[in-house]
Write a protein that holds these residues in place. Structure first.
Motif, PDB file in Angstrom:
ATOM      1  N   SER A 265       5.733 -35.640 -25.100  1.00 41.33           N
ATOM      2  CA  SER A 265       5.253 -34.246 -24.533  1.00 41.33           C
ATOM      3  C   SER A 265       4.056 -34.047 -25.124  1.00 41.33           C
ATOM      4  N   LEU A 266       3.062 -33.641 -24.240  1.00 36.89           N
ATOM      5  CA  LEU A 266       1.832 -33.042 -24.388  1.00 36.89           C
ATOM      6  C   LEU A 266       1.692 -31.880 -23.722  1.00 36.89           C
ATOM      7  N   SER A 267       2.841 -31.122 -23.360  1.00 36.13           N
ATOM      8  CA  SER A 267       2.806 -30.260 -22.562  1.00 36.13           C
ATOM      9  C   SER A 267       2.008 -28.929 -23.129  1.00 36.13           C
ATOM     10  N   ASN A 268       1.474 -27.938 -22.323  1.00 34.89           N
ATOM     11  CA  ASN A 268       0.705 -26.653 -22.670  1.00 34.89           C
ATOM     12  C   ASN A 268      -0.349 -27.053 -23.873  1.00 34.89           C
ATOM     13  N   ASN A 269      -1.304 -27.659 -23.599  1.00 36.44           N
ATOM     14  CA  ASN A 269      -2.561 -27.928 -24.512  1.00 36.44           C
ATOM     15  C   ASN A 269      -3.716 -27.919 -23.501  1.00 36.44           C
ATOM     16  N   ASN A 270      -4.876 -28.401 -23.841  1.00 36.85           N
ATOM     17  CA  ASN A 270      -5.958 -28.467 -23.298  1.00 36.85           C
ATOM     18  C   ASN A 270      -6.503 -29.932 -22.823  1.00 36.85           C
ATOM     19  N   ILE A 271      -5.711 -30.974 -22.507  1.00 40.69           N
ATOM     20  CA  ILE A 271      -6.030 -31.784 -22.291  1.00 40.69           C
ATOM     21  C   ILE A 271      -6.616 -32.234 -20.997  1.00 40.69           C
ATOM     22  N   THR A 272      -7.518 -33.099 -20.990  1.00 37.64           N
ATOM     23  CA  THR A 272      -8.399 -33.388 -19.446  1.00 37.64           C
ATOM     24  C   THR A 272      -8.398 -34.906 -19.140  1.00 37.64           C
ATOM     25  N   GLY A 273      -8.976 -35.242 -18.288  1.00 35.28           N
ATOM     26  CA  GLY A 273      -9.055 -36.700 -18.150  1.00 35.28           C
ATOM     27  C   GLY A 273      -7.948 -37.100 -16.941  1.00 35.28           C
ATOM     28  N   ILE A 274      -7.660 -38.490 -16.895  1.00 40.52           N
ATOM     29  CA  ILE A 274      -6.759 -39.022 -15.693  1.00 40.52           C
ATOM     30  C   ILE A 274      -5.655 -39.444 -16.862  1.00 40.52           C
ATOM     31  N   ILE A 275      -4.416 -39.607 -15.902  1.00 37.50           N
ATOM     32  CA  ILE A 275      -3.220 -40.118 -16.891  1.00 37.50           C
ATOM     33  C   ILE A 275      -3.637 -41.693 -16.644  1.00 37.50           C
ATOM     34  N   PRO A 276      -3.502 -42.454 -17.997  1.00 34.30           N
ATOM     35  CA  PRO A 276      -3.897 -43.679 -17.855  1.00 34.30           C
ATOM     36  C   PRO A 276      -2.699 -44.540 -17.365  1.00 34.30           C
ATOM     37  N   LYS A 277      -3.037 -45.538 -16.799  1.00 31.54           N
ATOM     38  CA  LYS A 277      -1.845 -46.407 -16.351  1.00 31.54           C
ATOM     39  C   LYS A 277      -1.043 -47.309 -17.456  1.00 31.54           C
ATOM     40  N   SER A 278      -1.944 -47.272 -18.600  1.00 32.86           N
ATOM     41  CA  SER A 278      -1.145 -48.002 -19.853  1.00 32.86           C
ATOM     42  C   SER A 278       0.165 -47.193 -20.094  1.00 32.86           C
ATOM     43  N   ILE A 279       0.257 -45.909 -19.608  1.00 34.09           N
ATOM     44  CA  ILE A 279       1.213 -45.112 -20.253  1.00 34.09           C
ATOM     45  C   ILE A 279       2.585 -45.526 -19.510  1.00 34.09           C
ATOM     46  N   CYS A 280       2.571 -46.407 -18.690  1.00 30.26           N
ATOM     47  CA  CYS A 280       3.768 -47.136 -17.919  1.00 30.26           C
ATOM     48  C   CYS A 280       4.178 -48.317 -18.756  1.00 30.26           C
ATOM     49  N   ASN A 281       3.656 -48.631 -19.729  1.00 30.84           N
ATOM     50  CA  ASN A 281       4.158 -49.728 -20.613  1.00 30.84           C
ATOM     51  C   ASN A 281       4.914 -49.203 -21.493  1.00 30.84           C
ATOM     52  N   ALA A 282       5.297 -47.881 -21.589  1.00 29.79           N
ATOM     53  CA  ALA A 282       6.436 -47.243 -22.428  1.00 29.79           C
ATOM     54  C   ALA A 282       7.559 -47.660 -21.671  1.00 29.79           C
ATOM     55  N   SER A 283       8.201 -48.705 -21.763  1.00 29.28           N
ATOM     56  CA  SER A 283       9.354 -49.021 -20.799  1.00 29.28           C
ATOM     57  C   SER A 283      10.491 -48.554 -21.171  1.00 29.28           C
ATOM     58  N   TYR A 284      10.549 -47.875 -22.404  1.00 33.51           N
ATOM     59  CA  TYR A 284      12.013 -47.160 -22.852  1.00 33.51           C
ATOM     60  C   TYR A 284      11.892 -45.481 -22.833  1.00 33.51           C
ATOM     61  N   LEU A 285      10.746 -45.042 -21.974  1.00 34.67           N
ATOM     62  CA  LEU A 285      10.443 -43.702 -21.732  1.00 34.67           C
ATOM     63  C   LEU A 285      11.373 -42.981 -20.975  1.00 34.67           C
ATOM     64  N   LYS A 286      12.161 -41.941 -21.232  1.00 33.39           N
ATOM     65  CA  LYS A 286      12.936 -41.369 -20.468  1.00 33.39           C
ATOM     66  C   LYS A 286      12.650 -39.880 -20.098  1.00 33.39           C
ATOM     67  N   VAL A 287      11.869 -39.220 -20.899  1.00 32.79           N
ATOM     68  CA  VAL A 287      11.155 -37.953 -20.751  1.00 32.79           C
ATOM     69  C   VAL A 287       9.548 -38.058 -20.769  1.00 32.79           C
ATOM     70  N   LEU A 288       8.679 -37.705 -19.838  1.00 36.49           N
ATOM     71  CA  LEU A 288       7.446 -37.440 -20.129  1.00 36.49           C
ATOM     72  C   LEU A 288       6.800 -36.189 -19.457  1.00 36.49           C
ATOM     73  N   ASP A 289       6.481 -35.428 -20.316  1.00 36.13           N
ATOM     74  CA  ASP A 289       6.098 -34.049 -20.245  1.00 36.13           C
ATOM     75  C   ASP A 289       4.468 -33.851 -20.253  1.00 36.13           C
ATOM     76  N   LEU A 290       3.788 -33.881 -19.157  1.00 40.34           N
ATOM     77  CA  LEU A 290       2.340 -33.667 -19.451  1.00 40.34           C
ATOM     78  C   LEU A 290       1.848 -32.269 -18.715  1.00 40.34           C
ATOM     79  N   SER A 291       2.719 -31.573 -18.420  1.00 39.18           N
ATOM     80  CA  SER A 291       2.497 -30.214 -17.857  1.00 39.18           C
ATOM     81  C   SER A 291       1.705 -29.319 -18.640  1.00 39.18           C
TER      82      SER A 291
END
Length: 718
Positions: A265-291
């Motif tokens: 989770s990176l929720s509620n920060n000041n992060i910019t840019g695109i969501i990199p496709k390499s994040i999909c390599n996290a094959s065990y990921l169950k919760v992804l929070d970039l809100s």
């Protein structure tokens, strides 16, 4: 399960007792201190019971062999007895989740030289972490230290603890920088680190080396940490950086560092840019929070195709394009785990006509429980398969450009607890099959173009707490069904800006017990929507309401437990204001303006106002008569609460006020398209709420037609 108190006698004869394990029962009363006198006892496990009262001082057996003492999750109170510090053989001491109080010097535990685990979290203790004798730190054998919510202001010096693997200093008052030695504890032995809910500002991550390689849990949420995102530990399974002030963008190779991560989770920060496709390599990921950031670009389709992802929260960003799968009907087929999909409050819309349509392939996510696509620019009709989804609990499509009718093919099995279609271009009627949603709590159809009668046929939905129909073309009477338990949980009802008419039936108000107070059985059920997704973290959907009136906004996050509101303004209601409305002792907001109510202000409203709970009252532009009652809370409201009533006089109205100055218009075209609304939004875990509301400003105008124009232009400006 064992219940009742534990006798304080007959323990003397148990000289050979080695283990006493009575945890997870319902034992109560005082804790028998004779237990500590048993010469052979090595383990006392009494956690998760209901023991209460102080833990008295007790005689310590010479050469005590007690190694394990767990009294956690009880109701013990008072100071920690000095006797505890003389149990020289203790390896594990767990006093967490009680009501122990007083100030404790952390250096006091130096006496327990064999201690490996110390847990004092969630009491009423104030722990002084500054060691009185620096040459004698906490026992060097310590492997687990849990001091959450202990009012600690500084980091305890643990730099020499070579075996420390578990450290929890969350929910304290520690400020400043995270010391650099914390990343080097025990030559990278640290496995669990929780520093959340403090006032930390600087990470001080070592430049030459990454975070400890064995660190599996890193929780830094709810601090004030700044700078770039720290690279996650390579074998971490839980990483939470939410609610900080991190900037920059996600590293393009982030997938290399979260290969084993389950929660990120990176929720509620000041992060910019695109969501990199390499994040999909996290094959065990169950919760992804970039809100709640400023991500731009499109949504990587590989995220939708992740077979294990249960929660995908990308809400409140600047994402563009459409949901992946617009031209691929099988996009969601591979993901059988997806339970929460939040894409709300972005800029999702296609570049060509038709691209903004919600793809029907989303219905292939058969286990989806929460779908939030609100505050985008989706067009077209609502896919009927969404309404028919028997697993769906929350459906929020509000504030888009959807057209047509609400699909009416709801089956006999309906799990919906929240349906928000507010502020679209919908027309037609409310489908009768919505009555099958027996667990429905929130129904928000406001600000559309729907034309129907009042939905009294929803009478059997006893769980309904929010009903918003404002800004439509509903008409007729709002006669309540013949039921003594109809909508007992109702706390917000908004019928403003419609064409309802007739008398207000008194029995409606007498059924709304959640607004009355004194009903513990009703209030205890007033909880916000929440359900657990993963065993180690509650991922939940929580209601947020924004009440807007003439540009004045109040945001209420936990609205379903603290806020009550009735808004019947701008309709054609007639007759006297029902006296039963005075029984709603917890009513916070009452707006009956812009109708044709007659008679005097009922004495029951006087009593309601005198309770000091009613904060907003608007009775303006009706046909009320008589003097505004004196000597009570009614006179503390602004004159704007009473304007436009032909025969109403007295303070706070101007002394020179004349009846003919406020003759209400009878024009049927008085309703504006002003967006005075209740909005529902997705929220990350454990954020706060606004408890005050300013005085609602009502314009002084001569006719309802001018008032309509005034509303429209003022709202546009604000």
């Amino acid at each position: 399960m064992l219940t009742g108190p534990v006798a304080s006698f007959h323990w003397d004869g148990l000289v050979n007792l080695v283990v006493l394990d009575l945890h997870n029962n319902s034992l109560n009363g005082s804790l028998p201190t004779q237990l500590f006198s048993l010469p052979s006892l090595q383990m006392i496990q009494l956690s998760n019971n209901h023991f209460s009262g102080p833990l008295s001082e007790f005689p310590v057996v010479p050469f005590s062999v007690l190694r394990f003492l767990s009294l956690s999750s009880n109701d013990l109170e008072g100071p920690i007895p000095e006797s505890v510090f003389h149990l020289q053989s203790l390896n594990i001491l767990d006093l967490a989740s009680n009501k122990f109080n007083g100030t404790v010097e952390l250096s006091s535990f130096q006496k327990l030289g064999n201690l490996t685990t110390l847990s004092l979290s969630y009491n009423n203790l104030s722990i002084n972490a500054g060691l009185a004798t620096p040459a004698l730190p906490l026992p060097l054998n310590l492997t687990a230290l849990t001091l959450a919510s202990c009012k600690i202001r500084t980091f305890p010096d643990l730099s020499t603890h070579s075996g420390l693997a578990y450290l929890d200093l969350s929910d304290n008052q520690i400020s400043g920088s995270i010391p650099s030695w914390i990343w080097k504890i025990g030559n990278d032995s640290l496995v669990h680190l929780n520093l959340s809910h403090n006032f930390l500002e600087d990470l001080r991550q070592p430049l030459s080396n990454p975070l400890p390689p064995l660190l599996s849990t890193l929780d830094l949420r709810f601090n004030q940490l700044r700078g770039p995102i720290p690279t996650p530990p390579p074998y971490s399974f839980y990483v939470d950086y939410s609610n900080n002030r991190f900037t920059s963008s996600i590293p393009h190779d982030i997938g290399l560092y979260i290969s084993y991560t389950i929660f990120f989770s990176l929720s509620n920060n000041n992060i910019t840019g695109i969501i990199p496709k390499s994040i999909c390599n996290a094959s065990y990921l169950k919760v992804l929070d970039l809100s709640d950031n400023a991500f731009s670009g499109t949504i990587p389709s590989c995220l939708i195709q992740n077979e294990r992802l249960a929660v995908l929260n990308l809400g409140r960003n600047r994402l563009i394009g459409n949901i992946p799968g617009r031209h691929n009907p099988f996009m969601f087929d591979q993901n059988e785990a997806l339970a929460v999909l939040n894409l709300g409050r972005n800029r999702l819309i296609g570049n060509t006509p038709g691209d903004g349509i919600i793809p029907s392939s989303i219905c292939n996510a058969s286990f989806l429980k929460v779908l939030d696509l609100s505050d985008n620019a989706f067009s077209g009709t609502i896919p009927s398969c969404l309404i028919q989804n028997e697993a769906l609990i929350v459906l929020d499509l509000g504030r888009n450009r959807l057209i047509g009718n609400i699909p009416g093919e709801l089956g006999h099995v309906c799990s919906l607890r929240m349906l928000d279609l507010n502020e679209n271009l919908l027309d037609g009627k409310i489908p009768k099959s919505l009555a099958n949603c027996k667990a429905l709590e929130v129904l928000n159809l406001g600000n559309n173009g729907m034309s129907d009668a009042f939905p009294s046929w929803l009478k059997n939905i006893s769980s309904l707490r929010v009903l918003v129909l404002r800004g439509n073309k509903f008409l007729g009477h709002i006669g309540c069904p013949n039921s003594n338990s109809t909508w007992a949980m109702l706390q917000i009802v908004d019928l403003a800006l419609n064409n309802f008419n007739g008398l207000l039936p008194e029995k409606c108000f007498s059924n709304w017990r959640a607004m009355m107070g004194g009903e513990d059985d009703v209030q205890s059920k007033s909880n916000y929507l929440r359900f657990e997704i993963l065993h180690f973290s509650q991922v939940y959907y929580q209601d947020a309401v924004t009440v807007t009136s003439k540009g004045k906004e109040m945001k209420l996050v936990k609205v379903l437990t603290i806020f009550t509101s009735i808004d019947f303004s701008c309709n054609n209601f007639q007759g006297e204001i029902p006296k039963d409305i005075g029984d709603l002792k917890l009513l916070y907001f009452l707006n009956l303006s812009g109708n044709g109510f007659t008679g005097r202000i009922p004495s029951s409203i006087e009593q309601l106002a005198s309770l000091n709970f009613l904060s907003v009252l608007n009775l303006s532009f009706n046909q009320l008569v008589g003097r505004i009652p004196t000597g009570n809370q009614l006179q503390t409201f602004s004159e704007n609460s009473y304007l436009g009533n032909r025969g109403l006089c007295g303070f706070p109205l101007n002394a020179s006020f004349k009846a003919e100055d406020a003759t209400p218009s009878t024009s049927d075209g008085r309703h504006s398209s002003s967006r005075k609304e209740i909005k529902w939004e997705y929220i990350a875990p454990e954020i706060g709420f606004v408890t005050g509301l300013g005085i609602v400003i009502w314009p002084l105008v001569l006719s309802r037609r001018w008032r309509r124009c005034y509303y429209k232009h003022v709202d546009r400006i604000l």
